[in-house]
Write a protein that holds these residues in place. Structure first.
Motif, PDB file in Angstrom:
ATOM      1  N   ASP A 271       0.818  -1.212   0.000  1.00 24.94           N
ATOM      2  CA  ASP A 271       0.000   0.000   0.000  1.00 24.94           C
ATOM      3  C   ASP A 271       0.851   1.261   0.000  1.00 24.94           C
ATOM      4  O   ASP A 271       0.385   2.329   0.385  1.00 24.94           O
ATOM      5  CB  ASP A 271      -0.965  -0.006   1.191  1.00 24.94           C
ATOM      6  CG  ASP A 271      -0.249  -0.080   2.531  1.00 24.94           C
ATOM      7  OD1 ASP A 271       0.968  -0.375   2.533  1.00 24.94           O
ATOM      8  OD2 ASP A 271      -0.887   0.148   3.561  1.00 24.94           O
ATOM      9  N   VAL A 272       2.115   1.147  -0.436  1.00 22.48           N
ATOM     10  CA  VAL A 272       2.984   2.307  -0.601  1.00 22.48           C
ATOM     11  C   VAL A 272       3.087   2.614  -2.094  1.00 22.48           C
ATOM     12  O   VAL A 272       3.447   1.756  -2.888  1.00 22.48           O
ATOM     13  CB  VAL A 272       4.385   2.061  -0.010  1.00 22.48           C
ATOM     14  CG1 VAL A 272       5.303   3.252  -0.303  1.00 22.48           C
ATOM     15  CG2 VAL A 272       4.290   1.813   1.496  1.00 22.48           C
ATOM     16  N   GLN A 273       2.749   3.839  -2.468  1.00 22.36           N
ATOM     17  CA  GLN A 273       2.782   4.276  -3.861  1.00 22.36           C
ATOM     18  C   GLN A 273       3.958   5.227  -4.046  1.00 22.36           C
ATOM     19  O   GLN A 273       4.151   6.149  -3.248  1.00 22.36           O
ATOM     20  CB  GLN A 273       1.469   4.976  -4.210  1.00 22.36           C
ATOM     21  CG  GLN A 273       1.412   5.588  -5.587  1.00 22.36           C
ATOM     22  CD  GLN A 273       0.135   6.383  -5.800  1.00 22.36           C
ATOM     23  OE1 GLN A 273      -0.774   6.340  -4.978  1.00 22.36           O
ATOM     24  NE2 GLN A 273       0.073   7.115  -6.888  1.00 22.36           N
ATOM     25  N   ILE A 274       4.757   4.994  -5.082  1.00 21.56           N
ATOM     26  CA  ILE A 274       5.904   5.853  -5.379  1.00 21.56           C
ATOM     27  C   ILE A 274       5.667   6.528  -6.719  1.00 21.56           C
ATOM     28  O   ILE A 274       5.501   5.865  -7.741  1.00 21.56           O
ATOM     29  CB  ILE A 274       7.221   5.057  -5.404  1.00 21.56           C
ATOM     30  CG1 ILE A 274       7.423   4.319  -4.077  1.00 21.56           C
ATOM     31  CG2 ILE A 274       8.401   5.993  -5.681  1.00 21.56           C
ATOM     32  CD1 ILE A 274       8.582   3.351  -4.099  1.00 21.56           C
ATOM     33  N   VAL A 275       5.628   7.846  -6.699  1.00 21.42           N
ATOM     34  CA  VAL A 275       5.398   8.639  -7.908  1.00 21.42           C
ATOM     35  C   VAL A 275       6.728   9.292  -8.281  1.00 21.42           C
ATOM     36  O   VAL A 275       7.318  10.013  -7.470  1.00 21.42           O
ATOM     37  CB  VAL A 275       4.309   9.705  -7.682  1.00 21.42           C
ATOM     38  CG1 VAL A 275       4.037  10.461  -8.976  1.00 21.42           C
ATOM     39  CG2 VAL A 275       3.036   9.070  -7.138  1.00 21.42           C
ATOM     40  N   THR A 276       7.191   9.056  -9.517  1.00 21.50           N
ATOM     41  CA  THR A 276       8.533   9.478  -9.918  1.00 21.50           C
ATOM     42  C   THR A 276       8.481  10.504 -11.035  1.00 21.50           C
ATOM     43  O   THR A 276       7.737  10.356 -11.999  1.00 21.50           O
ATOM     44  CB  THR A 276       9.346   8.257 -10.401  1.00 21.50           C
ATOM     45  OG1 THR A 276       9.309   7.246  -9.398  1.00 21.50           O
ATOM     46  CG2 THR A 276      10.790   8.637 -10.671  1.00 21.50           C
TER      47      THR A 276
ATOM     48  N   ASP B 113       0.785   2.391   4.072  1.00 21.23           N
ATOM     49  CA  ASP B 113      -0.168   3.458   3.794  1.00 21.23           C
ATOM     50  C   ASP B 113       0.541   4.796   3.591  1.00 21.23           C
ATOM     51  O   ASP B 113       0.402   5.736   4.379  1.00 21.23           O
ATOM     52  CB  ASP B 113      -1.194   3.571   4.927  1.00 21.23           C
ATOM     53  CG  ASP B 113      -2.403   4.414   4.509  1.00 21.23           C
ATOM     54  OD1 ASP B 113      -2.572   4.642   3.297  1.00 21.23           O
ATOM     55  OD2 ASP B 113      -3.169   4.831   5.396  1.00 21.23           O
ATOM     56  N   ALA B 114       1.305   4.876   2.513  1.00 21.97           N
ATOM     57  CA  ALA B 114       2.094   6.082   2.253  1.00 21.97           C
ATOM     58  C   ALA B 114       2.192   6.334   0.756  1.00 21.97           C
ATOM     59  O   ALA B 114       2.081   5.417  -0.061  1.00 21.97           O
ATOM     60  CB  ALA B 114       3.490   5.957   2.847  1.00 21.97           C
ATOM     61  N   VAL B 115       2.405   7.605   0.417  1.00 18.54           N
ATOM     62  CA  VAL B 115       2.722   8.012  -0.950  1.00 18.54           C
ATOM     63  C   VAL B 115       4.068   8.725  -0.901  1.00 18.54           C
ATOM     64  O   VAL B 115       4.246   9.672  -0.118  1.00 18.54           O
ATOM     65  CB  VAL B 115       1.651   8.953  -1.547  1.00 18.54           C
ATOM     66  CG1 VAL B 115       2.046   9.393  -2.953  1.00 18.54           C
ATOM     67  CG2 VAL B 115       0.293   8.262  -1.567  1.00 18.54           C
ATOM     68  N   ILE B 116       5.016   8.252  -1.704  1.00 20.37           N
ATOM     69  CA  ILE B 116       6.345   8.856  -1.774  1.00 20.37           C
ATOM     70  C   ILE B 116       6.476   9.525  -3.141  1.00 20.37           C
ATOM     71  O   ILE B 116       6.324   8.872  -4.177  1.00 20.37           O
ATOM     72  CB  ILE B 116       7.451   7.810  -1.590  1.00 20.37           C
ATOM     73  CG1 ILE B 116       7.269   7.075  -0.258  1.00 20.37           C
ATOM     74  CG2 ILE B 116       8.829   8.461  -1.664  1.00 20.37           C
ATOM     75  CD1 ILE B 116       8.203   5.886  -0.078  1.00 20.37           C
ATOM     76  N   VAL B 117       6.732  10.823  -3.148  1.00 14.74           N
ATOM     77  CA  VAL B 117       6.886  11.577  -4.390  1.00 14.74           C
ATOM     78  C   VAL B 117       8.370  11.879  -4.581  1.00 14.74           C
ATOM     79  O   VAL B 117       8.973  12.610  -3.782  1.00 14.74           O
ATOM     80  CB  VAL B 117       6.059  12.874  -4.372  1.00 14.74           C
ATOM     81  CG1 VAL B 117       6.242  13.631  -5.688  1.00 14.74           C
ATOM     82  CG2 VAL B 117       4.578  12.568  -4.138  1.00 14.74           C
ATOM     83  N   ASN B 118       8.965  11.284  -5.609  1.00 16.48           N
ATOM     84  CA  ASN B 118      10.388  11.448  -5.912  1.00 16.48           C
ATOM     85  C   ASN B 118      10.519  12.538  -6.975  1.00 16.48           C
ATOM     86  O   ASN B 118      10.269  12.319  -8.160  1.00 16.48           O
ATOM     87  CB  ASN B 118      10.957  10.120  -6.415  1.00 16.48           C
ATOM     88  CG  ASN B 118      12.479  10.107  -6.461  1.00 16.48           C
ATOM     89  OD1 ASN B 118      13.126  11.020  -5.955  1.00 16.48           O
ATOM     90  ND2 ASN B 118      13.038   9.080  -7.064  1.00 16.48           N
TER      91      ASN B 118
ATOM     92  N   ARG C  16       0.420   8.737   4.654  1.00 16.11           N
ATOM     93  CA  ARG C  16       1.552   9.625   4.878  1.00 16.11           C
ATOM     94  C   ARG C  16       2.092  10.076   3.520  1.00 16.11           C
ATOM     95  O   ARG C  16       2.234   9.277   2.596  1.00 16.11           O
ATOM     96  CB  ARG C  16       2.655   8.908   5.657  1.00 16.11           C
ATOM     97  CG  ARG C  16       2.285   8.607   7.106  1.00 16.11           C
ATOM     98  CD  ARG C  16       3.315   7.703   7.726  1.00 16.11           C
ATOM     99  NE  ARG C  16       3.089   7.533   9.156  1.00 16.11           N
ATOM    100  CZ  ARG C  16       3.748   6.676   9.926  1.00 16.11           C
ATOM    101  NH1 ARG C  16       4.664   5.907   9.383  1.00 16.11           N
ATOM    102  NH2 ARG C  16       3.489   6.585  11.204  1.00 16.11           N
ATOM    103  N   ILE C  17       2.406  11.343   3.407  1.00 13.39           N
ATOM    104  CA  ILE C  17       2.977  11.891   2.178  1.00 13.39           C
ATOM    105  C   ILE C  17       4.441  12.217   2.447  1.00 13.39           C
ATOM    106  O   ILE C  17       4.754  13.049   3.311  1.00 13.39           O
ATOM    107  CB  ILE C  17       2.234  13.157   1.709  1.00 13.39           C
ATOM    108  CG1 ILE C  17       0.730  12.896   1.617  1.00 13.39           C
ATOM    109  CG2 ILE C  17       2.800  13.625   0.365  1.00 13.39           C
ATOM    110  CD1 ILE C  17       0.327  11.863   0.611  1.00 13.39           C
ATOM    111  N   ILE C  18       5.333  11.550   1.730  1.00  6.99           N
ATOM    112  CA  ILE C  18       6.773  11.749   1.874  1.00  6.99           C
ATOM    113  C   ILE C  18       7.303  12.297   0.553  1.00  6.99           C
ATOM    114  O   ILE C  18       7.034  11.732  -0.511  1.00  6.99           O
ATOM    115  CB  ILE C  18       7.486  10.435   2.241  1.00  6.99           C
ATOM    116  CG1 ILE C  18       6.919   9.876   3.555  1.00  6.99           C
ATOM    117  CG2 ILE C  18       8.991  10.643   2.351  1.00  6.99           C
ATOM    118  CD1 ILE C  18       7.437   8.488   3.895  1.00  6.99           C
ATOM    119  N   VAL C  19       8.047  13.390   0.614  1.00  3.71           N
ATOM    120  CA  VAL C  19       8.573  14.029  -0.594  1.00  3.71           C
ATOM    121  C   VAL C  19      10.096  13.951  -0.561  1.00  3.71           C
ATOM    122  O   VAL C  19      10.721  14.238   0.459  1.00  3.71           O
ATOM    123  CB  VAL C  19       8.117  15.502  -0.693  1.00  3.71           C
ATOM    124  CG1 VAL C  19       8.614  16.119  -1.999  1.00  3.71           C
ATOM    125  CG2 VAL C  19       6.604  15.589  -0.604  1.00  3.71           C
TER     126      VAL C  19
END
Length: 435
Positions: free
Chosen positions: A6-11, A35-40, A67-70
């Motif tokens: 359930d972790v999504q990584i947007v690159t 339960d997180a979204v990581i924006v690279n 959680r939103i991680i940038v």
């Protein structure tokens, strides 16, 4: 986009960022992040930053409890700006994003926001290579039954850049040039080959600067030759983007006499006009770029050429642009990456007289059309030839020239098959196994 449970990584941005997003997925999985979204993010263009901010807002809207991680280059350059965005829980720089510890947190309080200037960790010398296997799941899992072995591996052996091209913000986000020791590269390559990889791609921010910070100053050519000698089981070695002004003599010798080094060079050219190259603070001339391509073709006539070009650099006249456009045909650049110029605050080029945005877009389109024409011509010229093809997944392979090859047979991933090229499409070849 990558999903690990359930972790999504947007690159956004370059191939290196895409490569690192795979490692981020692995680190997040190792940390048990849920339960997180990581924006690279990417800092190369203003458009890339705009899209990243848009992705952050969309993530908060669509996943309000996540959680939103940038992270990434834009976040490294301006951590406070991204930490201040609504819904962002944590900002990580380019070093921290690759560590599992960065994604671990107490289950009760929210992840803390970062602030301040880029981490001093960006100045640390790399002590081990980073790698991922093409086709590997983002969490770094092993292939399951029936999936076949993984064909290609990316090995990051250099990080950062000591140059200051006037258009580029990346040295400020990635730090100075740091190289991985040859011994560590060989050790990691052995691990990858033992896992079934048949091709390794050496990558870096400024790959041809490799070794300048190491004792004895080993060059890229020397480390590549050593790698092939120490790992004889490695069937194919490929290189990512090369600065034509930094290709060393050892690398040219290796290119000439080592068939396991693939006949494919991707060059960081950026422009075809000498005055624009000077204003970019590049270290090569138009003539030097052409000489590099001619030398490569003299050594390996079957070589495929790729390149990066910037469209609409400040002060670029139509005649200056035309020299870049003509360079595509003169050098036969089949794998062309076009970047519409985007001013980056803090760079010298941002203070130069700009080109109208509509003209930048129009010139980028013309360059892409020229590149597409060269790719079609390159593929058509290979019809009737025979090539070793690395099978990356069922029905899809990669020729030594880097061209995609499609085939009817469902051959096992990771195998290398001799194929006759029978047809060419717009962007791929069609091959048939040779008995």
């Amino acid at each position: 986009m990558i999903r690990v449970q359930d972790v999504q990584i947007v690159t956004f941005g370059c191939r290196l960022n895409s490569f690192e997003s795979e490692l981020i997925g692995r680190a997040a999985a190792d940390a048990g992040l849920a339960d997180a979204v990581i924006v690279n993010t990417c800092a190369v263009t203003a458009e890339a930053e705009r899209q990243a901010r848009q992705a952050i807002r969309r993530a908060r809207r669509e996943r309000p409890d996540a959680r939103i991680i940038v992270t990434g280059c834009a976040a490294t350059l301006a951590p406070a700006r991204y930490a201040a965005l609504d819904g962002v829980d944590r900002v990580l720089d380019n070093q921290a994003k690759l560590r599992a510890a960065s994604y671990r947190a107490d289950p009760h309080p929210p992840l803390a926001k970062a602030s301040g200037s880029p981490s001093p960790a960006l100045r640390e010398r790399e002590d081990k290579p980073l790698s991922r296997t093409a086709g590997e799941g983002a969490a770094g899992r092993s292939p399951g039954a029936g999936e076949g072995m993984r064909a290609r591996a990316y090995l990051q052996v250099q990080q950062g850049c000591d140059h200051r091209c006037t258009f580029c913000i990346i040295p400020y986000a990635r730090g100075p040039s740091r190289s991985v020791t040859p011994e560590a590269i060989v050790a990691q390559a052995r691990t990858l080959v033992a896992a079934g990889c048949r091709e390794i791609v050496l990558t870096g921010v400024d790959l041809t600067a490799y070794g300048g910070d190491l004792p004895g100053g080993p060059t890229l050519g020397e480390v590549a030759r050593g790698l092939l000698a120490e790992v004889p089981e490695l069937r194919r070695l490929r290189l990512s983007s090369l600065d034509p002004s930094e290709i060393d003599h050892a690398l040219w010798r290796l290119f000439a006499d080592e068939p396991r080094l693939m006949p494919h060079l991707h060059l960081s050219l950026q422009a075809g006009d000498d005055l624009i190259l000077k204003r970019m603070k590049r270290r090569h001339s138009r003539a030097a770029a052409i000489a590099t391509v001619r030398r490569a073709r003299a050594l390996r006539p079957e070589v495929a050429i790729g390149a990066d070009l910037i469209a609409g650099f400040p002060t670029e006249s139509e005649d200056m642009f035309r020299r870049s456009l003509d360079l595509v045909e003169e050098c036969g650049i089949a794998f062309l990456h076009v970047f519409p110029y985007s001013a980056r605050p803090g760079t010298p080029a941002a203070r130069m007289p700009p080109i109208a945005p509509a003209l930048v877009r129009e010139r980028a389109a013309r360059l892409r059309a020229a590149g597409a024409a060269q790719l079609r011509a390159n593929l058509a010229a290979r019809v009737g030839t025979v090539s070793d093809v690395l099978i990356e997944r069922p029905g899809i392979g990669r020729a030594a020239s880097y061209a995609e090859v499609r085939m009817g047979d469902e051959l096992p991933s990771g195998s290398i098959r001799r194929m006759r090229i029978e047809a060419a499409g717009e962007r791929h070849l069609v091959g048939v196994p040779v008995p």
